[in-house]
Design an enzyme around this catalytic site. Structure first.
Site, PDB file in Angstrom:
ATOM      1  CD  GLU A 252      37.618  44.232  41.671  1.00 19.74           C
ATOM      2  OE1 GLU A 252      38.023  43.559  42.634  1.00 19.74           O
ATOM      3  OE2 GLU A 252      36.409  44.348  41.384  1.00 19.74           O
ATOM      4  CB  CYS A 286      43.838  39.229  43.485  1.00 23.80           C
ATOM      5  SG  CYS A 286      42.516  38.635  42.430  1.00 23.80           S
TER       6      CYS A 286
HETATM    7  P1  NAD Z   1      50.858  46.635  39.908  1.00 24.36           P
HETATM    8  O1  NAD Z   1      50.180  47.441  40.945  1.00 24.36           O
HETATM    9  O2  NAD Z   1      52.342  46.640  39.888  1.00 24.36           O
HETATM   10  O3  NAD Z   1      50.383  47.084  38.451  1.00 24.36           O
HETATM   11  C1  NAD Z   1      49.032  47.007  38.074  1.00 24.36           C
HETATM   12  C2  NAD Z   1      48.772  47.968  36.940  1.00 24.36           C
HETATM   13  O4  NAD Z   1      48.836  49.306  37.446  1.00 24.36           O
HETATM   14  C3  NAD Z   1      49.804  47.902  35.804  1.00 24.36           C
HETATM   15  O5  NAD Z   1      49.138  48.009  34.570  1.00 24.36           O
HETATM   16  C4  NAD Z   1      50.646  49.111  36.067  1.00 24.36           C
HETATM   17  O6  NAD Z   1      51.305  49.574  34.927  1.00 24.36           O
HETATM   18  C5  NAD Z   1      49.585  50.092  36.555  1.00 24.36           C
HETATM   19  N1  NAD Z   1      50.086  51.289  37.247  1.00 24.36           N
HETATM   20  C6  NAD Z   1      51.031  51.358  38.205  1.00 24.36           C
HETATM   21  N2  NAD Z   1      51.227  52.662  38.553  1.00 24.36           N
HETATM   22  C7  NAD Z   1      50.392  53.411  37.811  1.00 24.36           C
HETATM   23  C8  NAD Z   1      50.134  54.812  37.704  1.00 24.36           C
HETATM   24  N3  NAD Z   1      50.795  55.706  38.430  1.00 24.36           N
HETATM   25  N4  NAD Z   1      49.196  55.230  36.842  1.00 24.36           N
HETATM   26  C9  NAD Z   1      48.510  54.346  36.088  1.00 24.36           C
HETATM   27  N5  NAD Z   1      48.729  53.006  36.131  1.00 24.36           N
HETATM   28  C10 NAD Z   1      49.653  52.545  36.979  1.00 24.36           C
HETATM   29  O7  NAD Z   1      50.299  45.131  40.072  1.00 24.36           O
HETATM   30  P2  NAD Z   1      50.811  43.798  39.368  1.00 24.36           P
HETATM   31  O8  NAD Z   1      52.119  43.404  39.963  1.00 24.36           O
HETATM   32  O9  NAD Z   1      50.681  43.900  37.898  1.00 24.36           O
HETATM   33  O10 NAD Z   1      49.667  42.758  39.854  1.00 24.36           O
HETATM   34  C11 NAD Z   1      49.677  42.109  41.084  1.00 24.36           C
HETATM   35  C12 NAD Z   1      48.762  42.796  42.076  1.00 24.36           C
HETATM   36  O11 NAD Z   1      47.461  42.934  41.524  1.00 24.36           O
HETATM   37  C13 NAD Z   1      48.565  41.989  43.347  1.00 24.36           C
HETATM   38  O12 NAD Z   1      48.544  42.864  44.437  1.00 24.36           O
HETATM   39  C14 NAD Z   1      47.200  41.340  43.149  1.00 24.36           C
HETATM   40  O13 NAD Z   1      46.547  40.977  44.336  1.00 24.36           O
HETATM   41  C15 NAD Z   1      46.485  42.434  42.430  1.00 24.36           C
HETATM   42  N6  NAD Z   1      45.326  41.920  41.690  1.00 24.36           N
HETATM   43  C16 NAD Z   1      44.089  42.167  42.180  1.00 24.36           C
HETATM   44  C17 NAD Z   1      42.980  41.651  41.530  1.00 24.36           C
HETATM   45  C18 NAD Z   1      41.599  41.881  42.063  1.00 24.36           C
HETATM   46  O14 NAD Z   1      40.648  41.646  41.313  1.00 24.36           O
HETATM   47  N7  NAD Z   1      41.413  42.312  43.305  1.00 24.36           N
HETATM   48  C19 NAD Z   1      43.137  40.907  40.350  1.00 24.36           C
HETATM   49  C20 NAD Z   1      44.422  40.689  39.872  1.00 24.36           C
HETATM   50  C21 NAD Z   1      45.514  41.210  40.550  1.00 24.36           C
END
Ligand code: NAD
Length: 493
Positions: A252, A286
Site C-alpha cells: 500500500e 495517501c
Molecule cells: P516510509 O516509506 O518512509 O516508511 C514506511 C514504513 O516503512 C516505516 O515503518 C519504515 O520504517 C518502513 N521501512 C522503510 N525502509 C524499510 C526497510 N528497508 N525494511 C523494512 N521496513 C522499512 O513512509 P512514511 O513517510 O512513513 O509514510 C508516508 C508514505 O506512505 C506516503 O508515500 C503515503 O502515500 C504512503 N501511505 C500509503 C498508504 C496506502 O494505503 N496506500 C497509507 C498510508 C501511507
C-alpha cells in the site's frame, strides 16, 4: 499527556528491548512525549520465535472463536477510544476528530473481522469425473509481517492485523519510528484481551531501525507475507527483497490522487469535498487530493471559492476543536514541502494562496495554478499542496488524470450520468478507487482498499481482501472406488 499515556498503560516504554532509546515528539509543540527503547537483533529473534510458536496453536483455534477474541479487542478499543485518539493526535499532529476517527476505523474493522470469521468461504466445483468431489478451502498462512507508515499509525495496522488474526495468522508489527507510542498503546490494549486466553504472542510488536529490524523482517523466510504501507521507494525495495525469497507482499504505497470537476458539478459540494481531501491531515494522507482538474467554464468560480476557503483554514493545535489543520510530521517534511514549492515555481506553477512556512512544523495550505506539462504533477508531494489544472473535454482530463505513475484514489464531480459512467468505465480512471461526487480520501472499511501501478497493487480491509492472508487449497475427493483420470487419459497396464 501523562494521564493519556497512563490510561493506555504506557509507563516505562519498551523496557523489554535492549537497543538504543529514541524520543517521540509532538509535532505541534516540539515537546518530547516519551522515550522508547529500540529492539536489537536478539529482541527480534525472540519476538519472531514467539510469533512462529504461537502460530502452531492459533491456527488450530476455530475461526469463529478467533473472531470472538477480535470482537473483544474491538470492545477494548471502544473503551480506549478517547485516550488512543488523543495519543494519535499528539504523536502525528492530526486533528482530534481525525485521531478519534482512526480509532473508530479500528473498531469498525474489529466488527467486520469478527463477522468475517464465519465467512471464510471456499467454492465447490463440479468434478468432470463421476464419484468425485472438488472444492477449495482456505488455511492460515503463518506469521504476517506488518510494516506501517507514520500517517496512519493505528488504523492501517488494524486492516491487516485484525483480518490476519481471524484468518489464523500471527502478526509481527514494525511501526514507523515516528509514531512508536501509538503502537505500544495498541499492543497493550490487545494484550489485555489475549492475556485472558493465554494467547499473548498472537499479536507482536517490534520497534526498531530499518537496517536492524526492518531488513531482518523482510528477509525472514519464516514470514510468508509482508504487508507494507509507506512510500513507493520503500515498497519497491521490500517487493524485490521478498520476491527474491518467493514470499508474498501486500503493498500500500504512495498516491497522487486526482479529481475531475465537470461544468455541471455542484460548486459548493466540490469546495467542501476538496477542502477536506486536500487540507485534511495537512495533506499527509495517501488518498489526499493533489490534482484538481477543472472544466474551464467552472474553473474561475471554483478557484475563487477555494482561495477564499483556503484563507479561512484555521491552523494550530490539533487538540483544539476549532482547528482544521495541524502541523506536518517533522521539520524534514516542512523542508520537503518548501523544496517542492520551489521546483513547482521553476516549472511554471503559480502559487495562488499559501505556500509559507509558519512556526515549527506548521505550514500554510497551498493552491497552485498548474499546467499539464509540469513534471512535479507526477510526484507525490506529501504536503497540503493542491494543483489546479483546467481542461476542455472529459477525455482530455481522464488522459491527464491517468498520466502519473501512481494509481490509488480518484473522483469525478458531475450530475451527468454519461460523464460519471465514462469515468468509471474501462477507459476511465485507472485507480484502485473511483468515486462520484465525493473526494478521494476517507474510504469506508467495507470496500477493498488499495491502488494500482506505483501504489503497489495491494488490497486491504474489506470485500475479499482476507484472501491475501490465507493459503488456498484445492481438494479432490474420490469416493467412486474407480480411478478415472482427468482429461479422459487412459493409463492402464
Ligand atoms: P516510509 O516509506 O518512509 O516508511 C514506511 C514504513 O516503512 C516505516 O515503518 C519504515 O520504517 C518502513 N521501512 C522503510 N525502509 C524499510 C526497510 N528497508 N525494511 C523494512 N521496513 C522499512 O513512509 P512514511 O513517510 O512513513 O509514510 C508516508 C508514505 O506512505 C506516503 O508515500 C503515503 O502515500 C504512503 N501511505 C500509503 C498508504 C496506502 O494505503 N496506500 C497509507 C498510508 C501511507
Amino acid at each position: 499527556m501523562k494521564e493519556v499515556l497512563a490510561g493506555l498503560g504506557i509507563a516505562e516504554t519498551g523496557s523489554a528491548a535492549s537497543g538504543d532509546f529514541i524520543a517521540s515528539h509532538n509535532p505541534a509543540t516540539g515537546e518530547e512525549l516519551g522515550r522508547v527503547r529500540l529492539a536489537g537483533e536478539a529482541d527480534y529473534e525472540r519476538i519472531l520465535a514467539t510469533a512462529a510458536e504461537m502460530f502452531e496453536r492459533w491456527r488450530l483455534v476455530p475461526a469463529p472463536q478467533r473472531g470472538e477474541i477480535v470482537r473483544q479487542i474491538g470492545d477494548e478499543l471502544r473503551r480506549a477510544k478517547d485516550d488512543l485518539g488523543k495519543l494519535v493526535s499528539l504523536e502525528t499532529g492530526k486533528i482530534l476528530a481525525e485521531g478519534k476517527g482512526e480509532v473508530q476505523e479500528m473498531i469498525d474493522v474489529a466488527d467486520f473481522a469478527s463477522g468475517l470469521s464465519r465467512q471464510l468461504y471456499g467454492l465447490s466445483m463440479h468434478s468432470e469425473r463421476p464419484g468425485h468431489r472438488m472444492y477449495e478451502q482456505w488455511h492460515p498462512l503463518g506469521v504476517v509481517g506488518v510494516i506501517s507508515a507514520f500517517n496512519f499509525p493505528v488504523a492501517v495496522w488494524s486492516w491487516n492485523a485484525l483480518i490476519a488474526m481471524v484468518c489464523g495468522d500471527t502478526v509481527v508489527w514494525k511501526p514507523s519510528l515516528k509514531t512508536p507510542l501509538c503502537a505500544i498503546a495498541v499492543q497493550n490494549i490487545c494484550d489485555r484481551v489475549l492475556e485472558r486466553y493465554g494467547l499473548n504472542g498472537v499479536l507482536n510488536l517490534v520497534i526498531g531501525k530499518d537496517d536492524v529490524v526492518g531488513e531482518r523482517l523482510i528477509r525472514d523466510r519464516r514470514v510468508p507475507l509482508i504487508s507494507a504501507t509507506g512510500s513507493t521507494r520503500m515498497g519497491r525495495h521490500v517487493s524485490q527483497v521478498v520476491a527474491e525469497r518467493l514470499g508474498r507482499t501486500l503493498l500500500e504505497l504512495g498516491g497522487n490522487n486526482g479529481v475531475i470537476v465537470m461544468d455541471d458539478a455542484d460548486p459548493d459540494l466540490v469546495v467542501r469535498a476538496v477542502l477536506f481531501g486536500a487540507v485534511g491531515t495537512a495533506g499527509q494522507r495517501c488518498t489526499s487530493i493533489r490534482r484538481l482538474f477543472l472544466h474551464k467554464s467552472i474553473a474561475p468560480k471554483i478557484t475563487e471559492k477555494l482561495i477564499a476557503a483556503y484563507r479561512q483554514v484555521r491552523i494550530g493545535d490539533p487538540l483544539d476543536s476549532g482547528i482544521l489543520m495541524g502541523p506536518l510530521i517533522d521539520g524534514a517534511a516542512v523542508d520537503n514541502m518548501m523544496r517542492g514549492l520551489a521546483t513547482i515555481q521553476e516549472q511554471g506553477g503559480k502559487i495562488l494562496t499559501g505556500g509559507k512556512r509558519l512556526q515549527g512544523c506548521f505550514v500554510e495550505p497551498t493552491l497552485v495554478q498548474a499546467h499539464p506539462g509540469m513534471a512535479m504533477l507526477k510526484e507525490e508531494l506529501f504536503a497540503p499542496v493542491l494543483y489546479l489544472i483546467e481542461f476542455d473535454q472529459l477525455e482530455q482530463a481522464i488522459a491527464w488524470h491517468n498520466d502519473v505513475p501512481q494509481g490509488l484514489s480518484s473522483a469525478i464531480f458531475t450530475t451527468n450520468l454519461v460523464s460519471a459512467e465514462t469515468f468509471l468505465s474501462a477507459r476511465g480512471s485507472d485507480c484502485g478507487i473511483a468515486n462520484v461526487n465525493i473526494g478521494t480520501s476517507g474510504a469506508e472499511i467495507g470496500g477493498a482498499f488499495g491502488g494500482e501501478k506505483d501504489t503497489g497493487g495491494g488490497r486491504e480491509s474489506g470485500s475479499d481482501s482476507w484472501k491475501a492472508y490465507m493459503r488456498r487449497q484445492t481438494v479432490t475427493v474420490n469416493w467412486s472406488g474407480e480411478l478415472p483420470l482427468a482429461q479422459g487419459i487412459k493409463f492402464d497396464v
